[in-house]
Write a protein that holds these residues in place. Sequence first.
Motif, short mmCIF file in Angstrom:
data_model
loop_
_atom_site.label_atom_id
_atom_site.label_comp_id
_atom_site.label_asym_id
_atom_site.label_seq_id
_atom_site.Cartn_x
_atom_site.Cartn_y
_atom_site.Cartn_z
N VAL A 1 0.84 -1.19 0.00
CA VAL A 1 0.00 0.00 0.00
C VAL A 1 0.88 1.24 0.00
CG1 VAL A 1 -1.89 -1.17 1.18
CG2 VAL A 1 -0.16 0.01 2.52
N GLU A 2 0.32 2.35 -0.51
CA GLU A 2 1.03 3.62 -0.55
C GLU A 2 0.61 4.44 0.66
OE1 GLU A 2 -0.06 5.42 -4.26
OE2 GLU A 2 0.20 3.54 -5.37
N VAL A 3 1.43 4.41 1.70
CA VAL A 3 1.05 4.97 2.99
C VAL A 3 1.41 6.44 3.09
CG1 VAL A 3 1.40 4.81 5.48
CG2 VAL A 3 1.30 2.73 4.10
N ASP A 4 0.43 7.25 3.51
CA ASP A 4 0.64 8.67 3.77
C ASP A 4 1.38 8.83 5.09
OD1 ASP A 4 -0.17 11.36 5.00
OD2 ASP A 4 -0.88 11.57 2.94
N GLY A 5 2.23 9.84 5.18
CA GLY A 5 3.03 10.05 6.38
C GLY A 5 2.22 10.38 7.62
N LYS A 6 0.96 10.79 7.45
CA LYS A 6 0.14 11.18 8.60
C LYS A 6 -0.59 10.01 9.23
CE LYS A 6 -1.96 14.01 5.88
NZ LYS A 6 -2.94 14.98 5.32
N LYS B 1 5.65 -0.58 5.34
CA LYS B 1 6.19 -1.28 4.17
C LYS B 1 5.69 -2.72 4.06
CE LYS B 1 10.36 1.58 4.07
NZ LYS B 1 11.82 1.61 4.08
N GLU B 2 4.71 -3.08 4.86
CA GLU B 2 4.21 -4.45 4.86
C GLU B 2 3.21 -4.68 3.73
OE1 GLU B 2 5.36 -6.79 6.70
OE2 GLU B 2 6.57 -5.58 8.08
N ARG B 3 2.90 -5.97 3.52
CA ARG B 3 1.92 -6.36 2.51
C ARG B 3 0.64 -6.84 3.21
NH1 ARG B 3 4.59 -7.53 -2.44
NH2 ARG B 3 3.14 -9.16 -3.01
N PHE B 4 -0.49 -6.63 2.54
CA PHE B 4 -1.78 -6.99 3.12
C PHE B 4 -2.58 -7.81 2.11
CE2 PHE B 4 -0.21 -3.19 5.12
CZ PHE B 4 -0.40 -3.45 6.47
N TYR B 5 -3.56 -8.55 2.63
CA TYR B 5 -4.28 -9.52 1.80
C TYR B 5 -5.60 -8.93 1.27
CZ TYR B 5 -6.02 -13.94 0.07
OH TYR B 5 -6.49 -14.94 -0.74
N PHE B 6 -5.72 -8.94 -0.04
CA PHE B 6 -6.90 -8.39 -0.73
C PHE B 6 -7.68 -9.52 -1.42
CE2 PHE B 6 -3.97 -4.86 -0.51
CZ PHE B 6 -4.75 -3.71 -0.44
N VAL B 7 -9.00 -9.41 -1.40
CA VAL B 7 -9.88 -10.26 -2.21
C VAL B 7 -11.09 -9.41 -2.60
CG1 VAL B 7 -11.22 -12.38 -2.36
CG2 VAL B 7 -9.24 -12.32 -0.89
N VAL C 1 -8.56 3.01 -3.57
CA VAL C 1 -8.40 3.31 -2.15
C VAL C 1 -8.25 2.01 -1.37
CG1 VAL C 1 -9.49 4.31 -0.11
CG2 VAL C 1 -9.70 5.45 -2.34
N ALA C 2 -7.16 1.92 -0.61
CA ALA C 2 -6.89 0.75 0.22
C ALA C 2 -7.32 0.95 1.66
CB ALA C 2 -5.41 0.39 0.17
N ALA C 3 -7.31 2.21 2.13
CA ALA C 3 -7.69 2.50 3.52
C ALA C 3 -7.98 3.99 3.64
CB ALA C 3 -6.58 2.10 4.49
N VAL C 4 -8.81 4.32 4.62
CA VAL C 4 -9.12 5.71 4.94
C VAL C 4 -9.11 5.87 6.45
CG1 VAL C 4 -10.71 7.64 4.66
CG2 VAL C 4 -10.62 5.87 2.90
N GLU D 1 -7.65 -9.18 9.11
CA GLU D 1 -7.78 -10.45 9.84
C GLU D 1 -7.18 -11.62 9.08
OE1 GLU D 1 -11.42 -10.55 7.18
OE2 GLU D 1 -10.13 -9.05 8.12
N LYS D 2 -6.85 -11.42 7.80
CA LYS D 2 -6.21 -12.46 6.98
C LYS D 2 -4.77 -12.07 6.60
CE LYS D 2 -10.49 -14.13 4.84
NZ LYS D 2 -11.19 -14.41 3.56
N SER D 3 -4.28 -10.99 7.19
CA SER D 3 -2.99 -10.43 6.78
C SER D 3 -1.86 -10.71 7.76
CB SER D 3 -3.13 -8.92 6.55
OG SER D 3 -4.02 -8.65 5.49
N GLY D 4 -1.97 -11.80 8.51
CA GLY D 4 -0.88 -12.23 9.36
C GLY D 4 -0.49 -11.22 10.42
N ASP D 5 0.82 -11.15 10.68
CA ASP D 5 1.32 -10.26 11.74
C ASP D 5 1.08 -8.79 11.41
OD1 ASP D 5 2.16 -12.45 13.17
OD2 ASP D 5 4.26 -12.31 12.53
N ALA D 6 1.19 -8.43 10.12
CA ALA D 6 0.96 -7.04 9.74
C ALA D 6 -0.48 -6.64 10.01
CB ALA D 6 1.30 -6.83 8.27
N GLY D 7 -1.41 -7.53 9.69
CA GLY D 7 -2.80 -7.24 9.95
C GLY D 7 -3.11 -7.15 11.43
N ALA D 8 -2.45 -8.01 12.22
CA ALA D 8 -2.63 -7.96 13.67
C ALA D 8 -2.13 -6.65 14.23
CB ALA D 8 -1.91 -9.14 14.33
#
Length: 213
Positions: free
Chosen positions: A128-133, A142-148, A180-183, A196-203
Amino acid sequence: MSKKVVLLDYGSGNIRSGERALERVGADVTVTADFDEALNADGLLVPGVGAFEACMTGLRGVRGDVLVDRRLAAGRPVLGICVGMQILFAIGIEHGVETEGCEQWPGVVERLRPTGDEPVPHMGWNTVEVDGKTKLFDGIEKERFYFVHSYGVREWQLTGTRESVTPTVTWTEYGGDRFVAAVENGPLTATQFHPEKSGDAGAELLANWIGSL
């Protein structure tokens, strides 16, 4: 003391996996459609899997749209996941059917349009492209997340957002198509991917949300 989180049970979403993920990060979780209990919890998680129209029908069936509105008016946090994020926008269009959403944000949920040979649905791990705020992605930028998903919000419309706080919008690209990946918008937070499906990063992301309650 553990934060009390209601996972809204309105007939859509991975209830069990969401419940386990929240418990993993120390939340006191109740799965219910009870309006008053959901209204008074420290946090409300709105899941969602399937079609936009079906999710909105289920949500309205338990007065979930009213619930979200009242919680946000009182500054009480809400987290939407996957279609639970999409229904927070004004309109969803699937197979030519236009359905009104909760209208917390302006914008249209529409089919993804990758420019190459990438298949739809977009399924798997992505950055994902994370905003500094951001607060949601603190420590996991810099982690990866699970999309479906096959649908998303491809254009962010700032004009008309209800909150006075400027939203922090996180993007993802799939096959040259950005969506949009997140708001993060005051008490209202949402992710297109499944933490909930994104492992340690999601936790860690859920822990960041719980820590904000």
